[in-house]
Each structure stands twice: as structure tokens, then as C-alpha cells.
Write a protein that holds these residues in place. Structure first.
Motif, PDB file in Angstrom:
ATOM      1  N   LEU A  25       0.841  -1.193   0.000  1.00  0.00           N
ATOM      2  CA  LEU A  25       0.000   0.000   0.000  1.00  0.00           C
ATOM      3  C   LEU A  25       0.877   1.244   0.000  1.00  0.00           C
ATOM      4  O   LEU A  25       1.729   1.419   0.875  1.00  0.00           O
ATOM      5  N   GLY A  26       0.662   2.116  -0.997  1.00  0.00           N
ATOM      6  CA  GLY A  26       1.546   3.265  -1.168  1.00  0.00           C
ATOM      7  C   GLY A  26       2.890   2.786  -1.670  1.00  0.00           C
ATOM      8  O   GLY A  26       3.942   3.077  -1.103  1.00  0.00           O
ATOM      9  N   CYS A  27       2.856   2.022  -2.762  1.00  0.00           N
ATOM     10  CA  CYS A  27       4.042   1.290  -3.222  1.00  0.00           C
ATOM     11  C   CYS A  27       5.090   2.150  -3.913  1.00  0.00           C
ATOM     12  O   CYS A  27       6.157   1.660  -4.259  1.00  0.00           O
ATOM     13  N   GLY A  28       4.790   3.447  -4.135  1.00  0.00           N
ATOM     14  CA  GLY A  28       5.769   4.320  -4.774  1.00  0.00           C
ATOM     15  C   GLY A  28       6.107   3.868  -6.176  1.00  0.00           C
ATOM     16  O   GLY A  28       5.219   3.556  -6.979  1.00  0.00           O
ATOM     17  N   ASP A  29       7.397   3.792  -6.479  1.00  0.00           N
ATOM     18  CA  ASP A  29       7.831   3.399  -7.822  1.00  0.00           C
ATOM     19  C   ASP A  29       7.918   1.891  -8.003  1.00  0.00           C
ATOM     20  O   ASP A  29       8.350   1.406  -9.051  1.00  0.00           O
ATOM     21  N   GLY A  30       7.525   1.138  -6.975  1.00  0.00           N
ATOM     22  CA  GLY A  30       7.483  -0.322  -7.094  1.00  0.00           C
ATOM     23  C   GLY A  30       8.797  -1.030  -6.828  1.00  0.00           C
ATOM     24  O   GLY A  30       8.891  -2.247  -7.029  1.00  0.00           O
ATOM     25  N   LYS A  31       9.793  -0.312  -6.318  1.00  0.00           N
ATOM     26  CA  LYS A  31      11.114  -0.915  -6.115  1.00  0.00           C
ATOM     27  C   LYS A  31      11.057  -2.089  -5.136  1.00  0.00           C
ATOM     28  O   LYS A  31      11.692  -3.132  -5.361  1.00  0.00           O
ATOM     29  N   LEU A  32      10.288  -1.944  -4.056  1.00  0.00           N
ATOM     30  CA  LEU A  32      10.208  -3.018  -3.072  1.00  0.00           C
ATOM     31  C   LEU A  32       9.535  -4.252  -3.667  1.00  0.00           C
ATOM     32  O   LEU A  32      10.010  -5.384  -3.488  1.00  0.00           O
ATOM     33  N   LEU A  33       8.434  -4.055  -4.380  1.00  0.00           N
ATOM     34  CA  LEU A  33       7.746  -5.193  -4.990  1.00  0.00           C
ATOM     35  C   LEU A  33       8.630  -5.893  -6.021  1.00  0.00           C
ATOM     36  O   LEU A  33       8.636  -7.129  -6.107  1.00  0.00           O
ATOM     37  N   ALA A  34       9.378  -5.121  -6.795  1.00  0.00           N
ATOM     38  CA  ALA A  34      10.282  -5.709  -7.783  1.00  0.00           C
ATOM     39  C   ALA A  34      11.372  -6.523  -7.091  1.00  0.00           C
ATOM     40  O   ALA A  34      11.726  -7.629  -7.538  1.00  0.00           O
TER      41      ALA A  34
END
Length: 207
Positions: A25-34
Motif C-alpha cells: 500500500l503506497g508502493c511508490g515506484d514499485g522498487k520493493l515489490l520488484a
């Protein structure tokens, strides 16, 4: 290969079991998910309100939905995810308590991080009659998204009140390090708090 993560994000990523379903939630640019997809083989989705950051997620191949966390997670069914992440966003929400309740409906486990408003630098600034600006709270009072700042003690009291079980906890300074002073007086010396929560009535603090 994904870029190296900040220490606090690296810590919480180690708590996530390989192959898990993750909602950020509030993933920003997606760096953590990547990073989680590459290093932990997770299956993830992000929610982000900022159009520019949504575009960066799409460019990076991260599954993302544009949305406002304050509007709730009603589009998601109970236990849809193994983990729901809320990193450095808690203090910017209208009703953070309701959001965490919703997180623990949608996810089996919540990981929440936030800046500790009980840190001694914050207390010193307030004692001198000024709103604090620190490394973990860098914005001026008139230009900040933060509306519900809390301390480590406040957060743990809320967990006890709502029956959220604290399974793990890490408290860090602004360099994302731990130390004796934080272990002895966590509410006074920690600047960044990381919690892993589940539904339950007994809280347990752990590293």
C-alpha cells in the motif's frame, strides 16, 4: 537485477516467506515489490495514488492499481494476501487505525513502518517551541503529508487496544542501525519502527 534497498526495507523483505502473495500500500515506484519478486519469488500488487509513480511501476513491470488507501480495501476479499505492507505511510492516513483493521482483514500478516515521534530530537524541538525536522521527518510543518504522527509507545498501545498481535519488531536510528540505547529506551532513541502484526490478543516484541 533490482537496485539495493534501504536497510529498513531490506529488513522487512527478509520477514516475507518465498512464494508469498504480497500487497504493498503506497508502493511508490514499485522498487520493493520488484525486489521481492526477484529475491523472494513473491506474487505482488501495489496500490499508489501518484500518477507518475504508477507509471514507473508499469515501466518496471510491477502490477499496480491507482487508488487512495484512505478509501479502504473493499475491492479485496478476506485473506487475499499473505502479507500487506504499509511502509512510511501510516502517519499520512486519515484513519490509520481503520486502515490497519482492513489490512488484517485482507492479509494474514501486516508489516507496518513509521517514523517515531517520540525520538529525543523531536522532543527537543518541541521543548524549544518549534515543530521538529529530522532525518526521518524532513518536511516543514506547512509542507508535510503527515497528519497522524505517533510514538512507538502510542502504536503499541493501539495494538493492545485493537487486539493486534506484535509478532516481530525492529527499531532503528536514522542510519537504519540498532544499538544499546535503542534496546534500553526504544521510545526515546529509535527513529524508524518496523512491526509485523497479526490478529490476536497477546503482543510479543521480538527482533
Amino acid at each position: 537485477m533490482t537496485a539495493a534497498l534501504r536497510r529498513d526495507l531490506a529488513i522487512l523483505s527478509e520477514w516475507i516467506k518465498p512464494g508469498s502473495r504480497v500487497l504493498d500500500l503506497g508502493c511508490g515506484d514499485g522498487k520493493l515489490l520488484a525486489h521481492l519478486a526477484e529475491q523472494r519469488q513473491t506474487h505482488g500488487y501495489g496500490i499508489e495514488i501518484d500518477v507518475g509513480k504508477v507509471a514507473k511501476c508499469i515501466e518496471a513491470g510491477v502490477n499496480v492499481i491507482q487508488g487512495d488507501i484512505d478509501e479502504g480495501l473493499r475491492d479485496f476479499e478476506d485473506n487475499s494476501f499473505d502479507y500487506v505492507l504499509l511502509t512510511q505511510t501510516l502517519q499520512a492516513l486519515q484513519r490509520p487505525d481503520d486502515v490497519i483493521d482492513d489490512i488484517l482483514r485482507v492479509g494474514r500478516t501486516a508489516i507496518v513502518t513509521f517514523p517515531n515521534f517520540g525520538h529525543w530530537r523531536v522532543r527537543m524541538a518541541l521543548a524549544l517551541g518549534r515543530m521538529p525536522m529530522t532525518r526521518s521527518l524532513p518536511a516543514t510543518w506547512y509542507d508535510t503529508p503527515n497528519i497522524h504522527l505517533c510514538t512507538v509507545a502510542d502504536f503499541e498501545a493501539l495494538c493492545a487496544e485493537r487486539g493486534w498481535r506484535i509478532e516481530r519488531r525492529r527499531l532503528l536510528n536514522s542510519q537504519h542501525l540498532e544499538g544499546t540505547s535503542i534496546r534500553l529506551l526504544p521510545n526515546l532513541f529509535s527513529e524508524i519502527a518496523i512491526y509485523l502484526l497479526q490478529q490476536g490478543s497477546v503482543s510479543r516484541k521480538a527482533g
